[in-house]
Motif scaffolding. Structure first.
Motif: not given
Length: 340
Positions: A193-200
């Motif tokens: 999840q931390t790879k996708d900043r917006d989702l995180t």
């Protein structure tokens, strides 16, 4: 009874039954189920109280009490599960899991969670009258707790499973905001999840929203700390420092010394790597590490030193980084910790 050596007091001040007295008492019990229910009720209440204390200024006495009582508390947890008493289980869960997390006793924490998960997994109803919605909520929460104790590679699958339970239409009849906040906070911290900043960011925002709605300041502080750590990991040091200052303020307000130490070490790291905050960052590091040491939290002290050394090195303070490395090794050697 003490005068006749049937009851003995140990060095902690607790009373112990002589083995023969214990056997005799067991033979005289006419309703073992009622006795176990009273036992689990007592420890469920105590674990609820200890869990609340661990979140605030009473954490040191609570941990000390659990150091003595953990075997009894674990036995009560097992009996509550066998009796399918969801009320006692729900009361006990946070206190038991917070204790295992505090001492990094992950295998025991994982086993305690797994015992409950296996019991509830296919349950449609329980003898105590709990509804399927209530069972589903407790099952989701224990899965989130299990993610604390599981290997990192298993975390996301465990948390996704918890989220499936929480999003089940059957739970719409009850309030699951606390469990949703807890699950989203944990899920936002998983590597994928931390790879996708917006989702995180969306997960952190939603988690904080739920915590605010239910008035959970401690949960809010945990979410801010985790968000600050995520921002630090992507080199957004100024944004990270802002979140960590907020979490430190809440932990201080609550009297949560472990939370304060964590926030101080993380904030010190962010400030050290921010061009205008090196002196303040170094001071916060030292305060955070000293607080960890005061709490006798050996693993946290070691991890705090690792973060401090990394930040010092990244900021170009090589001599200070080396000095901290020597100090860390000396502490690990003196306390029997594994040296790196």
């Amino acid at each position: 009874l003490m005068d006749h050596s049937l009851v003995q007091r140990d060095i902690s001040g607790r009373c112990q039954l002589h083995d023969l007295t214990r056997q005799y008492a067991h033979q005289k019990v006419t309703d073992i189920k009622a006795l176990r229910t009273r036992y689990t009720a007592y420890y469920a209440k105590k674990l609820s109280q200890w869990g609340e204390a661990i979140r605030g200024e009473g954490q040191i006495p609570a941990i000390a009490a659990l150091d003595v009582e953990i075997d009894n508390a674990r036995q009560a947890w097992g009996w509550a599960i066998k009796e399918s008493n969801l009320s006692h289980i729900a009361q006990s869960m946070d206190g038991l899991c917070l204790y295992y997390d505090w001492h990094f006793r992950y295998p025991e924490g994982y086993a305690a969670c797994e015992e409950l998960i296996r019991h509830l997994d296919n349950a449609k109803s329980l003898p105590d009258g709990s509804t399927q919605a209530e069972i589903t909520r407790v099952l989701a929460k224990v899965l989130v707790w299990q993610s604390f104790f599981a290997p990192t590679k298993e975390n996301e699958s465990i948390l996704r499973r918890a989220l499936v339970y929480l999003d089940d239409p059957i739970t719409k009849e009850i309030d699951t905001r606390a469990e949703h906040a807890f699950c989203l906070l944990r899920l936002a911290k998983t590597p994928s999840q931390t790879k996708d900043r917006d989702l995180t960011q969306e997960m952190f925002t939603q988690s904080i929203k739920f915590y605010d709605e239910i008035g959970d300041r401690w949960g809010h502080a945990n979410a801010l700390t985790a968000e600050g750590e995520m921002l630090w990991s992507i080199s957004s040091y100024k944004e990270a420092a802002k979140k960590l200052k907020q979490s430190l303020a809440i932990y201080s307000e609550l009297g949560d010394q472990r939370g304060m130490a964590t926030a101080m070490v993380n904030l010190g790291s962010a400030l050290l790597l921010h061009e205008d905050g090196q002196f303040e960052g170094e001071q916060l590091f030292k305060k955070g590490l000293a607080l960890y040491a005061k709490l006798s939290n050996k693993v946290s002290v070691s991890k705090g030193f690792e973060q401090a050394i990394s930040a010092m090195f990244a900021s170009g303070n090589y001599e200070e980084a080396y000095a901290l490395l020597l100090e860390k090794k000396a502490l690990e050697k003196g306390r029997g910790l594994r040296q790196y």
